[in-house]
Write an enzyme that holds these catalytic residues in place. Sequence first.
Site: not given
Ligand code: NDP
Ligand code: 8X3
Length: 249
Positions: A11-12, A33, A84, A150, A182
């Site tokens: 995802a993402g 997962r 990630n 977090y 964000l």
């Molecule tokens: P998403 O929820 O879209 O993606 C998160 C990913 O992490 C998924 O592929 C999920 O896979 C994987 N994941 C979560 N838990 C586990 C686990 N226990 N084992 C294996 N894989 C796991 O979020 P984002 O793409 O936004 O997040 C990606 C990274 O970016 C994160 O570290 C987040 O903290 C960081 N981030 C995000 C921001 C935002 O605003 N979106 C801003 C700053 C940082 P699955 O569920 O299939 O296991």
């Molecule tokens: C994700 C950005 O500001 O939603 O790490 O925590 S915030």
Amino acid sequence: MKTALITGATAGIGRAAAILLANNGYRLIITGRRNDRLEEVKSEIGASHEVHCLSFDIRSREEVEAAINGLPQQWQNIDVLVNNAGLAAGLNPIQEGAIDDWEQMLDTNVKGLLYITRIVANKMIEQGYGHIVNIGSIAGVQAYENGNVYCASKHAVHALSQGMRIDMLKHGIKVTEIRPGLAETEFSLVRFKGDADSAKKPYIGIVPLSGQDIAEAILFAITRPPHVNVNDLEITPTAQASSYYVFRK
Ligand code: NDP
Ligand code: 8X3
């Protein structure tokens, strides 16, 4: 051809990075997962690109070790590790936080990242090359209301990125930290446990980042010449100056 291992590619940001890196000539190991999602990403990338799916829970040290140590011979050399996988669970004042949420965040964002990095860093040292990209967050340098655990987990990623860079220096292995603000992915839906209305709120009145925006930053960092390391990149929407200042129209 270089090989990149991207955690959390279902995802993402991770998914966008997988597609972008494949289109830029990387062989990919993608993890998460949800195996069905990994297979979807693999088929979206197409058969002309080499993709190896590894489904495991990064919180489990045993699963991480079995998955990475069990990689087939042709996938053993990893040029780029994108740490990630991660999440936020809940948004509560510290005295009301759910302890299960805290454990999930710390086990995933900090301990999971450490488990996989330890194995891959040793491979990179043996190879004599490599690049580790940690996806931190603006929350890793600024704590915000109700974000407590977090933010703490991402502060740990910030500290670990600095520490890893020092430890990897003598081995010629690059370490980059990317700190998004964000970004509209599944992040907020996960934080609010499927509550779509709450999940939309952080992005109201702004144009948020997309997974693609961060994928492009990852690609930039890993395609610098050998003598150049991108240490830190902090990237926010134009409408966001910090964790506290967001201008909403
Ligand atoms: P998403 O929820 O879209 O993606 C998160 C990913 O992490 C998924 O592929 C999920 O896979 C994987 N994941 C979560 N838990 C586990 C686990 N226990 N084992 C294996 N894989 C796991 O979020 P984002 O793409 O936004 O997040 C990606 C990274 O970016 C994160 O570290 C987040 O903290 C960081 N981030 C995000 C921001 C935002 O605003 N979106 C801003 C700053 C940082 P699955 O569920 O299939 O296991
Ligand atoms: C994700 C950005 O500001 O939603 O790490 O925590 S915030």
